[in-house]
Motif scaffolding. Sequence first.
Motif, mmCIF file in Angstrom:
data_model
loop_
_atom_site.group_PDB
_atom_site.id
_atom_site.type_symbol
_atom_site.label_atom_id
_atom_site.label_comp_id
_atom_site.label_asym_id
_atom_site.label_seq_id
_atom_site.Cartn_x
_atom_site.Cartn_y
_atom_site.Cartn_z
ATOM 1 N N PRO A 1 23.044 -1.723 26.102
ATOM 2 C CA PRO A 1 23.296 -0.170 25.262
ATOM 3 C C PRO A 1 23.941 0.658 26.188
ATOM 4 N N TRP A 2 24.241 1.766 25.579
ATOM 5 C CA TRP A 2 24.810 2.863 26.056
ATOM 6 C C TRP A 2 23.803 4.330 26.062
ATOM 7 N N VAL A 3 23.908 5.106 26.616
ATOM 8 C CA VAL A 3 22.920 6.420 26.436
ATOM 9 C C VAL A 3 24.062 7.570 26.950
ATOM 10 N N THR A 4 24.019 8.476 25.931
ATOM 11 C CA THR A 4 24.638 9.769 26.400
ATOM 12 C C THR A 4 23.778 10.857 26.264
ATOM 13 N N GLN A 5 23.990 11.932 26.951
ATOM 14 C CA GLN A 5 23.434 13.145 27.142
ATOM 15 C C GLN A 5 24.241 14.074 25.973
ATOM 16 N N LEU A 6 23.783 14.567 25.059
ATOM 17 C CA LEU A 6 24.389 15.653 24.054
ATOM 18 C C LEU A 6 24.333 16.972 24.834
ATOM 19 N N ASP A 7 25.684 17.573 24.415
ATOM 20 C CA ASP A 7 25.543 18.942 24.934
ATOM 21 C C ASP A 7 24.691 19.682 24.268
ATOM 22 N N SER A 8 24.080 20.767 25.092
ATOM 23 C CA SER A 8 22.920 21.576 24.440
ATOM 24 C C SER A 8 23.241 22.373 23.298
ATOM 25 N N SER A 9 24.682 22.518 22.909
ATOM 26 C CA SER A 9 24.857 23.414 21.703
ATOM 27 C C SER A 9 24.843 22.299 20.526
ATOM 28 N N PRO B 1 35.241 23.221 10.864
ATOM 29 C CA PRO B 1 35.678 21.808 10.404
ATOM 30 C C PRO B 1 35.155 20.770 11.348
ATOM 31 N N TRP B 2 34.795 19.571 10.971
ATOM 32 C CA TRP B 2 34.584 18.734 11.914
ATOM 33 C C TRP B 2 35.733 18.171 12.653
ATOM 34 N N SER B 3 35.677 17.633 13.823
ATOM 35 C CA SER B 3 36.542 17.114 14.836
ATOM 36 C C SER B 3 35.974 16.345 15.509
ATOM 37 N N PRO B 4 36.629 15.046 16.177
ATOM 38 C CA PRO B 4 36.052 14.296 16.906
ATOM 39 C C PRO B 4 35.407 14.765 18.124
ATOM 40 N N ASP B 5 35.871 16.022 18.870
ATOM 41 C CA ASP B 5 35.299 16.561 20.094
ATOM 42 C C ASP B 5 34.044 17.463 19.712
ATOM 43 N N LEU B 6 33.676 17.751 18.493
ATOM 44 C CA LEU B 6 32.753 18.591 18.039
ATOM 45 C C LEU B 6 31.420 18.318 18.898
ATOM 46 N N VAL B 7 30.929 17.275 19.009
ATOM 47 C CA VAL B 7 29.877 16.773 19.794
ATOM 48 C C VAL B 7 30.205 16.386 21.020
ATOM 49 N N LYS B 8 30.056 17.089 21.897
ATOM 50 C CA LYS B 8 30.286 16.838 23.539
ATOM 51 C C LYS B 8 29.019 15.927 24.094
ATOM 52 N N GLU B 9 29.491 15.067 24.934
ATOM 53 C CA GLU B 9 28.387 14.295 25.585
ATOM 54 C C GLU B 9 28.861 13.413 26.605
ATOM 55 N N THR B 10 28.040 13.163 27.602
ATOM 56 C CA THR B 10 28.172 12.809 28.941
ATOM 57 C C THR B 10 27.449 11.471 29.128
ATOM 58 N N THR B 11 27.940 10.526 29.623
ATOM 59 C CA THR B 11 27.480 9.189 29.533
ATOM 60 C C THR B 11 26.346 9.358 30.807
ATOM 61 N N VAL B 12 25.256 8.620 30.430
ATOM 62 C CA VAL B 12 24.097 8.448 31.307
ATOM 63 C C VAL B 12 23.778 7.042 31.610
ATOM 64 N N TRP B 13 24.078 6.183 30.927
ATOM 65 C CA TRP B 13 23.910 4.501 30.977
ATOM 66 C C TRP B 13 24.998 4.019 30.434
ATOM 67 N N PRO B 14 25.748 3.102 30.884
ATOM 68 C CA PRO B 14 25.412 2.564 32.349
ATOM 69 C C PRO B 14 25.743 3.518 33.250
ATOM 70 N N THR B 15 24.949 3.223 34.521
ATOM 71 C CA THR B 15 25.278 4.188 35.534
ATOM 72 C C THR B 15 26.375 3.977 36.435
ATOM 73 N N THR B 16 27.010 2.697 36.296
ATOM 74 C CA THR B 16 28.136 2.145 37.042
ATOM 75 C C THR B 16 29.348 2.914 36.147
ATOM 76 N N PRO B 17 30.143 3.342 37.170
ATOM 77 C CA PRO B 17 31.672 3.960 36.732
ATOM 78 C C PRO B 17 32.204 2.990 35.921
ATOM 79 N N TYR B 18 32.976 3.696 34.736
ATOM 80 C CA TYR B 18 33.654 2.681 33.674
ATOM 81 C C TYR B 18 34.810 2.252 34.516
ATOM 82 N N PRO B 19 35.179 0.862 34.548
ATOM 83 C CA PRO B 19 36.371 0.538 35.323
ATOM 84 C C PRO B 19 37.855 0.638 35.133
ATOM 85 N N TRP B 20 38.259 1.975 34.963
ATOM 86 C CA TRP B 20 39.596 2.289 34.525
ATOM 87 C C TRP B 20 40.948 1.908 35.485
#
Length: 159
Positions: free
Chosen positions: A90-98, A56-75
């Motif tokens: 723009p934003w760039v993410t690396q998709l999980d190898s799965s 089943p689809w779920s929002p966390d099925l595609v895991k990704e890591t932010t690559v750009w912007p390179t600055t940390p998000y100001p939480w």
Amino acid sequence: MGVLTDYFRAPDAESVVEALEPDGSLFGCGFDRVQTKGVDSCVVLGQLIAAITKVPWSPDLVKETTVWPTTPYPWPEGPEDDDDPWVTGPWVTQLDSSVRDALAGVPDTDVPELAAEWMRAEELDVTRVEHIQPLLEKLIELAVLARARGEQLYCWVCL
């Protein structure tokens, strides 16, 4: 105006950051890529991955890591001004190898059926399988090349 989403392959996150233009654009980057519109990684690509893996689809099925912007998000306050790349993209993410491996593992014989299932995603504005199958084939080809070369898949998003 829609959301542009390009999927591309690259050896690693560092090479992606080095290849991006100062504004984060991919123009002239030299990466093999598949240009799409509105095929976000979480929902639309996620529904394809769910169909491929038969889960089943779920929002966390595609895991990704932010690559750009390179600055940390100001939480937790968020960006201070409207020019912050976290606001403008723009934003760039690396998709999980799965994700790469699921796409790369699709047999040619399954493509028409998968395209027919994927086109039923309400977020896709597609009424004929002939319109979505070429995109699916390009994504599979990109994933096959990435896996064969030990590379990862990335998603570039721009408003």
